[in-house]
Design a protein around this motif. Structure first.
Motif, PDB file in Angstrom:
ATOM      1  N   VAL A 103       0.854  -1.190   0.000  1.00 50.24           N
ATOM      2  CA  VAL A 103       0.000   0.000   0.000  1.00 50.24           C
ATOM      3  C   VAL A 103       0.884   1.233   0.000  1.00 50.24           C
ATOM      4  O   VAL A 103       1.842   1.330   0.760  1.00 50.24           O
ATOM      5  CB  VAL A 103      -0.921   0.029   1.242  1.00 50.24           C
ATOM      6  N   GLY A 104       0.561   2.157  -0.863  1.00 55.44           N
ATOM      7  CA  GLY A 104       1.239   3.455  -0.927  1.00 55.44           C
ATOM      8  C   GLY A 104       0.180   4.476  -1.249  1.00 55.44           C
ATOM      9  O   GLY A 104      -0.780   4.638  -0.514  1.00 55.44           O
ATOM     10  N   CYS A 105       0.290   5.125  -2.394  1.00 49.28           N
ATOM     11  CA  CYS A 105      -0.746   6.055  -2.844  1.00 49.28           C
ATOM     12  C   CYS A 105      -2.018   5.299  -3.218  1.00 49.28           C
ATOM     13  O   CYS A 105      -3.090   5.879  -3.266  1.00 49.28           O
ATOM     14  CB  CYS A 105      -0.260   6.853  -4.053  1.00 49.28           C
ATOM     15  N   TRP A 106      -1.882   4.025  -3.506  1.00 48.70           N
ATOM     16  CA  TRP A 106      -3.001   3.129  -3.801  1.00 48.70           C
ATOM     17  C   TRP A 106      -2.596   1.727  -3.390  1.00 48.70           C
ATOM     18  O   TRP A 106      -1.451   1.476  -3.033  1.00 48.70           O
ATOM     19  CB  TRP A 106      -3.377   3.175  -5.292  1.00 48.70           C
ATOM     20  N   LYS A 107      -3.543   0.797  -3.419  1.00 48.95           N
ATOM     21  CA  LYS A 107      -3.250  -0.609  -3.118  1.00 48.95           C
ATOM     22  C   LYS A 107      -2.766  -1.279  -4.394  1.00 48.95           C
ATOM     23  O   LYS A 107      -3.377  -1.154  -5.440  1.00 48.95           O
ATOM     24  CB  LYS A 107      -4.495  -1.320  -2.577  1.00 48.95           C
ATOM     25  N   VAL A 108      -1.657  -1.999  -4.268  1.00 48.25           N
ATOM     26  CA  VAL A 108      -0.986  -2.584  -5.428  1.00 48.25           C
ATOM     27  C   VAL A 108      -1.305  -4.072  -5.540  1.00 48.25           C
ATOM     28  O   VAL A 108      -1.108  -4.828  -4.589  1.00 48.25           O
ATOM     29  CB  VAL A 108       0.544  -2.371  -5.330  1.00 48.25           C
ATOM     30  N   TYR A 109      -1.750  -4.456  -6.724  1.00 48.18           N
ATOM     31  CA  TYR A 109      -2.039  -5.865  -7.023  1.00 48.18           C
ATOM     32  C   TYR A 109      -1.181  -6.363  -8.175  1.00 48.18           C
ATOM     33  O   TYR A 109      -1.056  -7.553  -8.380  1.00 48.18           O
ATOM     34  CB  TYR A 109      -3.528  -6.047  -7.370  1.00 48.18           C
ATOM     35  N   GLY A 110      -0.579  -5.455  -8.910  1.00 44.50           N
ATOM     36  CA  GLY A 110       0.234  -5.805 -10.068  1.00 44.50           C
ATOM     37  C   GLY A 110       1.714  -5.678  -9.778  1.00 44.50           C
ATOM     38  O   GLY A 110       2.243  -6.341  -8.879  1.00 44.50           O
ATOM     39  N   ASP A 111       2.381  -4.822 -10.504  1.00 46.05           N
ATOM     40  CA  ASP A 111       3.834  -4.666 -10.443  1.00 46.05           C
ATOM     41  C   ASP A 111       4.233  -3.858  -9.202  1.00 46.05           C
ATOM     42  O   ASP A 111       4.241  -2.625  -9.202  1.00 46.05           O
ATOM     43  CB  ASP A 111       4.316  -3.970 -11.718  1.00 46.05           C
ATOM     44  N   GLU A 112       4.618  -4.574  -8.157  1.00 44.88           N
ATOM     45  CA  GLU A 112       4.961  -3.937  -6.883  1.00 44.88           C
ATOM     46  C   GLU A 112       6.195  -3.045  -6.994  1.00 44.88           C
ATOM     47  O   GLU A 112       6.217  -1.928  -6.460  1.00 44.88           O
ATOM     48  CB  GLU A 112       5.182  -5.008  -5.809  1.00 44.88           C
ATOM     49  N   ALA A 113       7.217  -3.500  -7.690  1.00 46.56           N
ATOM     50  CA  ALA A 113       8.449  -2.711  -7.803  1.00 46.56           C
ATOM     51  C   ALA A 113       8.180  -1.390  -8.529  1.00 46.56           C
ATOM     52  O   ALA A 113       8.653  -0.330  -8.101  1.00 46.56           O
ATOM     53  CB  ALA A 113       9.527  -3.514  -8.530  1.00 46.56           C
TER      54      ALA A 113
END
Length: 193
Positions: free
Chosen positions: A140-150
Motif C-alpha cells: 500500500v502506498g498512494c493506492w493498493k498494489v495488485y500488479g507490479d509492486e516494484a
C-alpha cells in the motif's frame, strides 16, 4: 485554500508526472469556493491544467486537478476503457467519463473504485482492488498494489520526492505558476518557428 496546501496535494500533477490529483477543500461559503476555483484555473489553465469540483456541498468540495489531454489518453488505454465499460460508463471520452464520475460521486458517499483510473493508478491495480474487494494487496502506498509492486514503489517514491521538492521550492518563494510544468504540446506550440 493556501497555496502551500494546494501544492502539497497536487505536486506530481503540477510536475507533469501524474495525470490528476484529488483532494478535499473546506470553505465557509460556496461563493468563496467558486472564487478560489476561478483564481486557480486562471493561473493554471495556461499551463494545461484544469481544476474542478467532483463533489460539492455548502462547506466542502472534493477537487480534481488534472491534465485534460493526458486524462483522455489514460482513459482510452485498452485496459482502462474495458474497466470503464464494465463499470457502466457509456462512453470513454474524457468529457463523458468526467460527467459520469461527477454523477456517481453526487449520488453516493462512497468513492467509485474506477476513480483510480483518473488518478494515474495502473488499470491492473484498479481491477485487482475491485476483484479482491480491497484485500490481499501486495503493498500500500498512494493506492493498493495488485500488479507490479516494484514499479508502484518506484512511483510512490517519485511522487514523494516531487512533493518534497515542490514544497521546498514554494517555501523559497517560487510561485505556483513557476512550479507548474507545461504540457509538451504547449511547449511545442510556444516555440514553433
Amino acid at each position: 485554500m493556501s497555496e502551500q496546501q494546494f501544492i502539497r496535494n497536487t505536486a506530481p500533477t503540477l510536475a507533469g508526472i501524474k495525470t490528476g490529483s484529488l483532494f478535499p477543500y473546506h470553505y465557509s461559503s460556496k461563493q468563496e469556493a467558486v472564487k478560489a476555483l476561478r483564481s486557480y484555473n486562471r493561473r493554471l489553465t495556461p499551463k494545461g491544467l484544469r481544476l474542478m469540483p467532483l463533489r460539492m456541498t455548502d462547506t466542502f468540495a472534493m477537487l480534481y486537478l488534472y491534465r485534460p489531454g493526458r486524462l483522455g489518453r489514460d482513459l482510452q488505454q485498452q485496459d482502462a476503457a474495458a474497466l470503464l465499460r464494465q463499470a457502466g460508463y457509456p462512453d470513454c471520452s474524457e468529457e463523458a467519463c468526467l460527467r459520469e464520475l461527477r454523477r456517481r460521486l453526487s449520488a453516493c458517499e462512497a468513492f467509485p473504485h474506477e476513480i483510480g483510473l483518473f488518478l494515474s493508478y495502473p488499470p491492473e491495480d484498479v481491477c485487482g482492488f475491485i476483484e479482491h474487494r480491497a484485500a490481499d494487496c501486495k503493498c500500500v502506498g498512494c493506492w493498493k498494489v495488485y500488479g507490479d509492486e516494484a514499479a508502484a514503489r518506484s512511483t510512490f517514491a517519485r511522487y514523494q520526492k516531487c512533493t518534497d521538492a515542490y514544497l521546498r521550492q514554494s517555501a523559497r518563494g517560487l510561485s505556483l505558476e513557476r512550479l507548474t510544468v507545461k504540457t509538451t504540446k504547449q511547449i511545442e506550440k510556444e516555440y514553433k518557428p
